[in-house]
Design a protein around this motif. Structure first.
Motif, mmCIF file in Angstrom:
data_model
loop_
_atom_site.group_PDB
_atom_site.id
_atom_site.type_symbol
_atom_site.label_atom_id
_atom_site.label_comp_id
_atom_site.label_asym_id
_atom_site.label_seq_id
_atom_site.Cartn_x
_atom_site.Cartn_y
_atom_site.Cartn_z
ATOM 1 N N LEU A 1 0.817 -1.219 0.000
ATOM 2 C CA LEU A 1 0.000 0.000 0.000
ATOM 3 C C LEU A 1 0.846 1.263 0.000
ATOM 4 C CD1 LEU A 1 -2.605 -1.138 2.685
ATOM 5 C CD2 LEU A 1 -2.824 -1.256 0.207
ATOM 6 N N GLY A 2 2.167 1.104 0.106
ATOM 7 C CA GLY A 2 3.034 2.274 0.126
ATOM 8 C C GLY A 2 2.949 3.076 1.403
ATOM 9 N N LEU A 3 2.604 2.411 2.521
ATOM 10 C CA LEU A 3 2.495 3.101 3.808
ATOM 11 C C LEU A 3 3.856 3.130 4.495
ATOM 12 C CD1 LEU A 3 -0.846 1.567 5.141
ATOM 13 C CD2 LEU A 3 -0.513 3.767 4.018
ATOM 14 N N LYS A 4 4.208 4.261 5.029
ATOM 15 C CA LYS A 4 5.485 4.415 5.728
ATOM 16 C C LYS A 4 5.227 4.435 7.230
ATOM 17 C CE LYS A 4 7.819 6.842 1.955
ATOM 18 N NZ LYS A 4 6.783 6.552 0.946
ATOM 19 N N ILE A 5 4.956 3.240 7.764
ATOM 20 C CA ILE A 5 4.719 3.107 9.202
ATOM 21 C C ILE A 5 5.808 2.208 9.774
ATOM 22 C CG2 ILE A 5 2.236 3.518 9.131
ATOM 23 C CD1 ILE A 5 1.780 0.535 9.068
ATOM 24 N N PRO A 6 6.287 2.497 10.983
ATOM 25 C CA PRO A 6 7.361 1.680 11.567
ATOM 26 C C PRO A 6 6.881 0.267 11.880
ATOM 27 C CG PRO A 6 6.532 3.244 13.183
ATOM 28 C CD PRO A 6 5.884 3.603 11.874
ATOM 29 N N ARG A 7 7.815 -0.643 11.863
ATOM 30 C CA ARG A 7 7.511 -2.048 12.167
ATOM 31 C C ARG A 7 7.291 -2.198 13.666
ATOM 32 N NH1 ARG A 7 11.038 -6.930 9.522
ATOM 33 N NH2 ARG A 7 10.325 -8.676 10.803
ATOM 34 N N TYR A 8 6.176 -2.823 14.030
ATOM 35 C CA TYR A 8 5.818 -2.945 15.447
ATOM 36 C C TYR A 8 6.752 -3.928 16.148
ATOM 37 C CZ TYR A 8 3.208 -4.264 19.615
ATOM 38 O OH TYR A 8 2.848 -4.547 20.912
ATOM 39 N N GLN A 9 7.131 -3.576 17.370
ATOM 40 C CA GLN A 9 7.992 -4.418 18.190
ATOM 41 C C GLN A 9 7.203 -4.935 19.392
ATOM 42 O OE1 GLN A 9 11.196 -5.131 17.185
ATOM 43 N NE2 GLN A 9 10.445 -4.016 15.404
ATOM 44 N N GLY A 10 7.143 -6.228 19.563
ATOM 45 C CA GLY A 10 6.452 -6.803 20.719
ATOM 46 C C GLY A 10 5.522 -7.924 20.297
ATOM 47 N N TYR A 11 4.738 -8.385 21.280
ATOM 48 C CA TYR A 11 3.815 -9.484 21.032
ATOM 49 C C TYR A 11 2.584 -8.970 20.276
ATOM 50 C CZ TYR A 11 6.706 -11.685 24.584
ATOM 51 O OH TYR A 11 7.774 -12.185 25.285
ATOM 52 N N GLY A 12 1.962 -9.886 19.541
ATOM 53 C CA GLY A 12 0.766 -9.525 18.793
ATOM 54 C C GLY A 12 1.060 -8.672 17.571
ATOM 55 N N THR A 13 2.169 -8.969 16.894
ATOM 56 C CA THR A 13 2.570 -8.175 15.730
ATOM 57 C C THR A 13 1.484 -8.146 14.666
ATOM 58 O OG1 THR A 13 4.911 -8.676 16.103
ATOM 59 C CG2 THR A 13 4.286 -7.973 13.889
ATOM 60 N N VAL A 14 0.867 -9.297 14.401
ATOM 61 C CA VAL A 14 -0.137 -9.382 13.337
ATOM 62 C C VAL A 14 -1.312 -8.462 13.638
ATOM 63 C CG1 VAL A 14 -1.808 -10.904 12.215
ATOM 64 C CG2 VAL A 14 0.527 -11.710 12.633
ATOM 65 N N VAL A 15 -1.837 -8.553 14.851
ATOM 66 C CA VAL A 15 -3.020 -7.765 15.212
ATOM 67 C C VAL A 15 -2.706 -6.275 15.214
ATOM 68 C CG1 VAL A 15 -4.734 -7.335 17.012
ATOM 69 C CG2 VAL A 15 -3.966 -9.675 16.560
ATOM 70 N N VAL A 16 -1.629 -5.879 15.899
ATOM 71 C CA VAL A 16 -1.285 -4.459 16.020
ATOM 72 C C VAL A 16 -0.938 -3.867 14.656
ATOM 73 C CG1 VAL A 16 0.302 -2.815 17.072
ATOM 74 C CG2 VAL A 16 -0.533 -4.761 18.401
#
Length: 713
Positions: free
Chosen positions: A244-259
């Protein structure tokens, strides 16, 4: 008198016990001396054997059949190399490092496995699951070091290319001092990746040296399939933002898929239409080509180089359309040519990633060994699992000095090699040469390649893992336990994290095995007609339980965790629990004595009631229990104690306990625990090789006892 004679003849005709072989085990000291002597002996043949064993290429390369093998090896090597180049660049998005490092990793891993591997078909190199697990560590450590995780925050500070590319420190850019040098974001990321790769390789080397390959036994196929599918969900989620061309940081922690999906949906209005359109076109082309190839795979001799065609077309379109500056589309950026000097992995970073390297090491060698054995069996040759572990360990240790990250065997590329006529690991050498050409000459041409195209390559490669959902109903019908293990491993990996998902999957699959041994199948046995065959009366028709004998089978090892289940199931099956039976008889005797004394007192009789107590019914429907131990592989001290307790308890109510069909391991445990008395004096009357022999002995002994009582009367 005739009955007594028949019983005596039956007893004498009883088959004797088999005589065990006497085995003398060497003492620990003599065994240690012989092993040391054998290990420290040095000779020319031994040195030659060690070298050829460590480098199997020395054995098979001189015997290489050029005319017979070269065409298949060259073709498979070229095709895999063509597939490998775009995947090596793409998987760096997962690993959180620059694209050049994926090319380095693919090059060195193929060369080293060519020298050390024993499989002819396995393709070792960059792998999506390994890249994801490395990326989890890299992004975490980069975040903890204070670097900005946003896509456009590339620090132009000094990195591993300082010596050859003259990159200088720009004021105001966040850097860290690492091994005496100022290190920017990219430098720190590859340093983390190299450190965790080195540690993982050391773990694998230790496992090979100490022959700990049995660890892979605990990674069951359903658990690994579920883990791979759950990890595929995580990979798909991590790459979705690039589509989608979104520039969002990669989430760190549990539940990566959901968050991550929550973050994507909350930023969906910022979608880059150029990246979205490019992603749709690329996925449509690649999926269509894959489906076409699967439908006409018998006619197509070689796989279609779809990824390379898509990469070439997308790069040209991005370059001439100037998509980066006109529409803000993210591109791969400059990929330098040539090699950089080797560098020792940072030992200061290794304590931070030592635990993270454990699942990497286990999964990497498990996939490599299992794939090598699978394709060896398919093509009719053998591999050496311990040498495979050595090979994959050095495929991680040595490349970690050359700015590479963790590798393993990859199923998709191995299948391509097998289907395109691969004969030996010369094909890996050809693939490495293809990557080398890109490293030396063609790498800069990928500058304008959009990241969304790389994400499309990764996502399309997950088709096989995501298709596992179609197999769930069949898994459920075949084995509900395996299906549940698959679902638990998949869901925990996808919803919690990759590392914890692996741990949860292993623990849960082991708990399922323990549960099966705690609640095993138990059965009472019946005799088939007049034969000596005894089987489960609940499973087969027309079986007759032997008169006066209960035959009980317990289908599991008997140890501390299931001894109580064994006792309860036995009591329930035969319908008599010794303690309760003793209590019942005591109450009956007491009641009978009270009634008799009451009547005697009324009649003026002074008898104490002992005669009446002797008349209380003491006989059960059976006089012997035969334990069929054919399905008991071993017992421990708790199981031995359970056997001893049963003999004592049932003896109090006049019931004998006999054992049948015990294996030698169970017999040895019983003898060591003096189950058969001192010097095994009761062994011949308690242990039988078959159930039928035990039943005949029990009935003959009962008949002999009854005849003796009648004779006394």
């Amino acid at each position: 008198m005739e009955d007594v004679t028949k019983v005596t003849e039956t007893k004498q005709a009883r088959p004797p016990l088999l005589e065990r072989r006497v085995r003398q085990r060497p003492s620990a000291v003599s065994l240690l001396k012989s092993n040391l002597k054998k290990g420290l002996t040095c000779s020319v043949p031994r040195v030659r054997s060690t070298l050829t064993g460590f480098f199997p290429v020395v054995r098979w390369l001189p015997k290489y059949k050029l005319r017979e093998y070269v065409w298949g090896d060259v073709m498979s090597g070229l095709i895999v190399g063509i597939i490998l180049v775009p995947q090596a660049i793409a998987y760096c998005l997962l690993a959180g490092v620059e694209p050049i490092y994926g090319l380095y990793t693919s090059f060195y891993a193929n060369i080293i496995y060519f020298l050390m591997g024993t499989s002819r078909h396995v393709s070792v190199g960059i792998f999506s699951l390994m890249s994801l697990m490395v990326g989890q560590v890299v992004y975490r450590e980069v975040f903890l070091a204070g670097f900005d995780l946003s896509e456009d925050s590339k620090a132009p500070g000094p990195d591993v290319f300082n010596g050859s590319m003259g990159v200088n420190l720009t004021a105001g850019v966040h850097t860290l001092e690492l091994m005496g040098l100022q290190c920017g974001k990219e430098c720190y990321a590859i340093s983390i990746a190299a450190a965790v790769t080195f540690i993982a390789g050391v773990y694998q080397l230790l496992m090979a040296v100490f022959r700990l390959g049995f660890v892979s036994v605990y990674l069951s196929a359903p658990m690994l399939d579920g883990f791979a599918t759950g990890a595929s969900f995580t990979i798909l989620t991590v790459q979705a933002k690039y589509l989608l061309g979104l520039k969002i940081p990669r989430y760190q922690g549990y539940g990566t898929v959901v968050v991550t999906w929550i973050n994507i949906l909350s930023n969906i209005h910022k979608t880059n239409l150029c990246d979205l359109i490019t992603s749709v076109i690329c996925i449509f082309v690649m999926v269509g080509a894959k489906e076409l190839q699967e439908r006409y795979k018998d006619r197509l001799k070689i796989p279609l180089p779809t990824e390379l065609v898509v990469v070439a077309g997308a790069t040209l379109a991005s370059h001439f359309g100037d998509l980066n500056s006109r529409y803000g589309s993210s591109v791969s950026g400059h990929i330098p040519t040539g090699f950089v000097p080797p560098q020792v992995p940072s030992f200061s970073l290794m304590p931070r990633v030592a635990l993270d390297a454990i699942p990497l090491a286990v999964i990497s060698f498990a996939f490599t060994v299992s794939l090598s054995e699978m394709f060896a069996k398919k093509n009719g040759y053998t591999v050496r699992p311990n040498q495979e572990m050595l090979a994959i360990s050095f495929c991680n240790i040595i490349p970690s000095f050359f700015h590479c990250f963790t590798t393993s065997a990859a199923l998709a590329k191995t299948m391509v090699k097998d289907s395109t006529g691969c004969q030996t690991q010369v094909s890996s050498l050809i693939s490495a040469l293809v990557v080398l050409l890109v490293l030396l000459f063609f790498a800069p041409f990928f500058y304008a390649l959009q990241k969304c195209v790389l994400a499309c390559i990764i996502i399309v490669s997950l088709r096989g893992a995501l298709r596992k959902f179609k197999d769930v109903p069949a898994k459920w019908r075949a084995s509900r336990g395996d299906a549940i293990v698959w679902l638990v491993a998949m869901s925990s990996t996808a919803l919690i994290s990759v590392e914890l998902g692996l741990l949860v999957g292993i623990v849960f699959s082991m708990m399922c095995i323990i549960f099966k041994t705690q609640k095993p199948k138990v059965s009472l046995m019946g005799r088939a007609n007049d034969s000596d065959l005894y089987e489960d009366v609940d499973e087969y028709k027309d079986l007759l339980p032997p008169a006066g004998v209960q035959v009980f089978r317990f289908q599991a090892p008997l140890y501390y965790a299931n001894k109580d289940s064994f006792l309860k199931s036995l009591y329930k099956a035969v319908g008599v629990e010794p303690f309760l039976e003793v209590t019942r008889r005591s109450k009956a005797e007491r009641k009978a004595k009270e009634v008799f004394l009451k009547e005697a007192k009324a009649n003026g009789d002074k008898s104490n009631g002992d005669v009446v107590i002797g008349l209380v019914q003491r006989e059960l429907e059976f006089h012997t229990i035969v334990l069929d131990c054919s399905a008991v592989p071993f017992i421990d001290s708790a199981g031995l104690a359970a056997f001893k307790g049963l003999v004592k308890e049932y003896k109090e109510i006049g019931v004998s306990l006999l054992l049948a069909s015990c294996n030698t391991s169970v017999i040895d445990t019983l003898r060591k625990g003096q189950f058969f008395g001192k010097d095994d004096k009761d062994m011949s009357s308690s242990l039988f090789h078959t159930v039928h022999t035990a039943v005949l002995y029990a009935n003959s002994r009962k008949l002999l006892s009854s005849s003796a009582i009648e004779a006394d009367e």
